[in-house]
Design a protein around this motif. Structure first.
Motif, PDB file in Angstrom:
ATOM      1  N   GLY A 100      42.580 -21.071  18.625  1.00 58.00           N
ATOM      2  CA  GLY A 100      43.503 -20.018  19.021  1.00 58.00           C
ATOM      3  C   GLY A 100      44.126 -19.221  17.888  1.00 58.00           C
ATOM      4  O   GLY A 100      44.911 -18.317  18.127  1.00 58.00           O
ATOM      5  N   GLN A 101      43.769 -19.537  16.644  1.00 58.07           N
ATOM      6  CA  GLN A 101      44.331 -18.729  15.564  1.00 58.07           C
ATOM      7  C   GLN A 101      43.267 -18.364  14.543  1.00 58.07           C
ATOM      8  O   GLN A 101      42.290 -19.069  14.350  1.00 58.07           O
ATOM      9  N   SER A 102      43.497 -17.213  13.925  1.00 62.00           N
ATOM     10  CA  SER A 102      42.614 -16.686  12.893  1.00 62.00           C
ATOM     11  C   SER A 102      43.423 -16.525  11.622  1.00 62.00           C
ATOM     12  O   SER A 102      44.651 -16.578  11.638  1.00 62.00           O
TER      13      SER A 102
ATOM     14  N   PHE B   2      38.015 -17.501  11.999  1.00 61.49           N
ATOM     15  CA  PHE B   2      38.297 -17.211  13.398  1.00 61.49           C
ATOM     16  C   PHE B   2      38.300 -18.505  14.218  1.00 61.49           C
ATOM     17  O   PHE B   2      37.257 -18.937  14.694  1.00 61.49           O
ATOM     18  N   GLY B   3      39.448 -19.134  14.329  1.00 59.61           N
ATOM     19  CA  GLY B   3      39.575 -20.331  15.141  1.00 59.61           C
ATOM     20  C   GLY B   3      38.803 -21.526  14.627  1.00 59.61           C
ATOM     21  O   GLY B   3      38.488 -22.429  15.389  1.00 59.61           O
TER      22      GLY B   3
ATOM     23  N   PHE C 253      36.858 -26.181   4.320  1.00 57.56           N
ATOM     24  CA  PHE C 253      35.724 -25.403   4.803  1.00 57.56           C
ATOM     25  C   PHE C 253      36.057 -24.487   5.974  1.00 57.56           C
ATOM     26  O   PHE C 253      35.337 -23.542   6.232  1.00 57.56           O
ATOM     27  N   ALA C 254      37.127 -24.766   6.706  1.00 55.05           N
ATOM     28  CA  ALA C 254      37.384 -24.068   7.963  1.00 55.05           C
ATOM     29  C   ALA C 254      38.547 -23.077   7.884  1.00 55.05           C
ATOM     30  O   ALA C 254      39.036 -22.646   8.909  1.00 55.05           O
ATOM     31  N   THR C 255      38.964 -22.728   6.679  1.00 55.73           N
ATOM     32  CA  THR C 255      40.089 -21.805   6.521  1.00 55.73           C
ATOM     33  C   THR C 255      39.682 -20.627   5.648  1.00 55.73           C
ATOM     34  O   THR C 255      38.804 -20.743   4.794  1.00 55.73           O
TER      35      THR C 255
ATOM     36  N   ARG D 177      33.284 -30.476  11.822  1.00 53.47           N
ATOM     37  CA  ARG D 177      33.617 -29.590  12.944  1.00 53.47           C
ATOM     38  C   ARG D 177      35.033 -29.937  13.392  1.00 53.47           C
ATOM     39  O   ARG D 177      35.290 -31.040  13.847  1.00 53.47           O
ATOM     40  N   LEU D 178      35.952 -28.995  13.228  1.00 55.77           N
ATOM     41  CA  LEU D 178      37.344 -29.205  13.616  1.00 55.77           C
ATOM     42  C   LEU D 178      37.666 -28.591  14.965  1.00 55.77           C
ATOM     43  O   LEU D 178      38.567 -29.050  15.660  1.00 55.77           O
ATOM     44  N   THR D 179      36.952 -27.515  15.304  1.00 55.94           N
ATOM     45  CA  THR D 179      37.095 -26.859  16.609  1.00 55.94           C
ATOM     46  C   THR D 179      35.706 -26.441  17.066  1.00 55.94           C
ATOM     47  O   THR D 179      34.738 -26.538  16.309  1.00 55.94           O
TER      48      THR D 179
END
Length: 146
Positions: free
Chosen positions: A93-95, A87-88, A32-34, A59-61
């Motif tokens: 810190g990475q997108s 976006f992060g 879900f977060a990529t 929620r990973l970040t």
């Protein structure tokens, strides 16, 4: 590569940004977060997506999208535009930006670029990434997949 309800990394190539966390070949990546997960889920049947988000979106970040309706909007964006961004959301810190990379007889795949979140314009990476995907698809067309 989408493998059932899992997103698997097939391979990585490190760039010049040492701060980017790369997955290892065979490692499971957050669905879900990529950008790759969003892109590949954007072509999945709505019922399948609904089943996947029914248990909640982790929620990973602090930037992870946990709202099913916001996530649905991200999938619609990917369907309309043929690429997805994150976006992060999976790693602080990475997108990332992903485009489709497929081959007949092989599960859905994506080609992804990871950048520091400070990258000024991820959309500027879409066309070069699409050209790279086209080159890779051409190379795979003659290769035997076992």
């Amino acid at each position: 590569m989408l493998d059932g309800d899992r997103l698997l990394c097939l391979d990585t190539v490190a760039g010049r940004h040492g701060s980017i966390r790369l997955a290892r070949a065979g490692e499971e990546i957050p669905l879900f977060a990529t950008s790759a997960g969003k892109l590949l889920l954007s072509s999945a049947p709505p019922r399948r997506v609904a089943g996947l988000v029914a248990g909640g979106i982790p929620r990973l970040t602090s930037r992870s999208l946990t709202s099913a309706s916001v996530f649905a909007g991200q999938l619609e964006f990917a369907r309309r535009n043929g690429y997805a961004v994150a976006f992060g959301e999976s790693s602080a810190g990475q997108s990332s930006v992903s485009v489709p990379l497929g081959r007949a007889g092989v599960g859905p795949m994506a080609l992804t670029i990871l950048t520091p979140i400070s990258h000024p314009d991820l959309t500027s990476l879409v066309e070069p990434l699409r050209r790279a995907a086209l080159t890779i698809r051409g190379a795979l067309a003659g290769a035997a997949f076992h």
